[in-house]
Motif scaffolding. Structure first.
Motif, mmCIF file in Angstrom:
data_model
loop_
_atom_site.group_PDB
_atom_site.id
_atom_site.type_symbol
_atom_site.label_atom_id
_atom_site.label_comp_id
_atom_site.label_asym_id
_atom_site.label_seq_id
_atom_site.Cartn_x
_atom_site.Cartn_y
_atom_site.Cartn_z
ATOM 1 N N PRO A 1 -1.790 6.824 0.021
ATOM 2 C CA PRO A 1 -2.562 7.079 1.330
ATOM 3 C C PRO A 1 -2.169 8.515 1.707
ATOM 4 O O PRO A 1 -1.082 9.136 1.359
ATOM 5 C CB PRO A 1 -1.607 6.200 2.034
ATOM 6 N N LEU B 1 2.283 0.622 -5.272
ATOM 7 C CA LEU B 1 1.067 1.258 -5.824
ATOM 8 C C LEU B 1 1.404 1.565 -7.239
ATOM 9 O O LEU B 1 0.512 1.502 -8.064
ATOM 10 C CB LEU B 1 0.567 2.650 -5.194
ATOM 11 N N VAL C 1 -2.344 3.252 5.968
ATOM 12 C CA VAL C 1 -1.649 2.758 4.765
ATOM 13 C C VAL C 1 -2.361 1.314 4.555
ATOM 14 O O VAL C 1 -2.711 0.894 3.581
ATOM 15 C CB VAL C 1 -0.222 2.371 4.901
ATOM 16 N N HIS D 1 1.689 -9.298 1.171
ATOM 17 C CA HIS D 1 1.932 -8.336 2.162
ATOM 18 C C HIS D 1 2.460 -8.951 3.265
ATOM 19 O O HIS D 1 1.661 -9.908 3.780
ATOM 20 C CB HIS D 1 0.666 -7.384 2.333
ATOM 21 N N VAL E 1 -7.692 -0.256 -2.380
ATOM 22 C CA VAL E 1 -7.012 -0.671 -3.674
ATOM 23 C C VAL E 1 -7.032 -2.110 -4.273
ATOM 24 O O VAL E 1 -7.348 -2.054 -5.245
ATOM 25 C CB VAL E 1 -5.664 -0.047 -3.822
ATOM 26 N N HIS F 1 -5.958 1.911 3.080
ATOM 27 C CA HIS F 1 -5.941 2.425 1.696
ATOM 28 C C HIS F 1 -5.358 1.169 0.905
ATOM 29 O O HIS F 1 -5.888 0.916 -0.218
ATOM 30 C CB HIS F 1 -4.686 3.148 1.446
ATOM 31 N N ARG F 2 -4.511 0.141 1.361
ATOM 32 C CA ARG F 2 -4.005 -1.106 0.571
ATOM 33 C C ARG F 2 -5.419 -1.994 0.247
ATOM 34 O O ARG F 2 -5.559 -2.353 -0.783
ATOM 35 C CB ARG F 2 -3.124 -1.869 1.699
ATOM 36 N N ASP F 3 -6.122 -1.936 1.495
ATOM 37 C CA ASP F 3 -7.418 -2.943 1.445
ATOM 38 C C ASP F 3 -8.556 -2.283 0.079
ATOM 39 O O ASP F 3 -9.089 -3.156 -0.509
ATOM 40 C CB ASP F 3 -8.221 -3.074 2.540
ATOM 41 N N GLY G 1 0.737 -1.250 0.024
ATOM 42 C CA GLY G 1 -0.049 -0.176 -0.099
ATOM 43 C C GLY G 1 0.801 1.239 0.153
ATOM 44 O O GLY G 1 0.329 2.291 0.209
#
Length: 311
Positions: free
Chosen positions: A215, A52, A83, A73, A90, A86-88, A47
């Motif tokens: 993020p 990204l 972060v 990850h 995306v 945001h990772r989840d 993330g």
């Protein structure tokens, strides 16, 4: 490919490629080579900005088809909440599968021990190697760049790892004319670095051009931080602040993100991609040199970790 390349249009005119176009084309080529040479490739995806950008490039490389990679990850348990959220988001939007290897599970099982400094960054190696073995990943794509750190400057784009996941710089293969050798024996795998020839400035210019969503902590914001060893660290359950380390509210941003215990913020007023591009262009410190405590342990700190299987 040179930083400033050229191509011939349908009408025969020669069109100049910008340096970002050339870097993008090189990275797309690397990803397509991986898809063609390997059976079970995976992208390391935290993330953070480099992962990204890699995912953005992968989506471009194979569009309109699906990306032929899964994501992985290694979660230290001390990552920044913004972060992870945001990772989840995306991953869900991209419709890809994300494997998560948790350092906390290894601590709970007694396979790893907490470090005295509270950092779990170096503890990622065992979960990473176990995940590679369990899922039989034969190519592992990461966002490492040669400009980040001395050991990473030694890496080829295709970097062979032995059956223990270890890196030996003497086994680096030549990569003339953008020809990549993915051969590996059973039990070995290849680490692949599509962003090898990018710089931090290139990454931010590309983020600005492509409008890659990041993020919020990459942009200037007010945050409670405290000073340790010349870095602004965020308070958290990992072990900070200690006695005598006084938290204060400052306007900061992060140039890189990782384990909260060893990733420092920098004073900044930059709230847009354009402002960050200008800030990075004026900086004389690499992002890791300025904000990563784990790389300050010794001159060979990163190289030592890579020899043990770290990315």
């Amino acid at each position: 490919m040179s930083a400033e390349g050229s191509r011939v249009s349908g009408g025969g005119a020669v069109l100049a490629l910008s340096h970002l176009d050339a870097l993008e084309a090189e990275s797309v080529h690397v990803m397509r080579e991986v898809a063609g040479e390997f059976e079970r490739p995976v992208i390391l995806f935290s993330g953070g900005k480099d992962s990204l950008v890699m995912l953005h490039l992968a989506l471009k490389a194979f569009r309109p088809a699906a990306v032929p990679f899964v994501l992985l990850h290694v979660d230290t348990g001390h990552n920044f909440p913004e972060v992870i959220a945001h990772r989840d988001r995306v991953v869900a939007r991209a419709g890809l599968r994300l494997h998560v290897a948790c350092v906390q599970e290894y601590l709970d099982a007694g396979r790893l021990r907490e470090r005295a400094d509270g950092s779990r960054n170096a503890l990622q190696t065992v979960p990473l190697l176990d995940a590679i073995e369990a899922h039989r990943f034969d190519a592992v794509l990461g966002g490492g760049r040669r400009d980040e750190e001395k050991a990473r400057a030694k890496e080829r784009v295709f970097s062979l790892r032995d059956e223990f996941g270890a890196w030996d710089p003497r086994r680096q293969r030549p990569e003339l004319w953008s020809l990549y050798n993915g051969r590996h024996a059973p039990g070995e795998h290849v680490r692949v670095f599509p962003l090898s020839n990018w710089t931090e400035l290139d990454v931010w210019q590309y983020i600005e051009r492509e409008r890659v969503e990041l993020p919020s902590i990459y942009y200037a914001h007010k945050r409670e931080v405290f000073s340790r060893d010349g870095m602004w660290l965020s308070a958290g359950s990992w072990g900070g602040p200690r006695a005598g380390e006084v938290p204060q509210r400052r306007v900061v941003r992060y140039r890189t993100v990782g384990d909260m215990s060893c990733t420092g913020a920098v004073d900044s007023e930059a709230v847009t991609d354009a402002e960050i591009v200008a800030e990075v262009a004026a900086s004389r410190l690499t992002e890791r040199g300025a904000t990563r405590a784990d790389d300050r342990v010794s001159e060979a700190a990163m190289e030592d970790r890579k020899r043990e299987g770290y990315f």
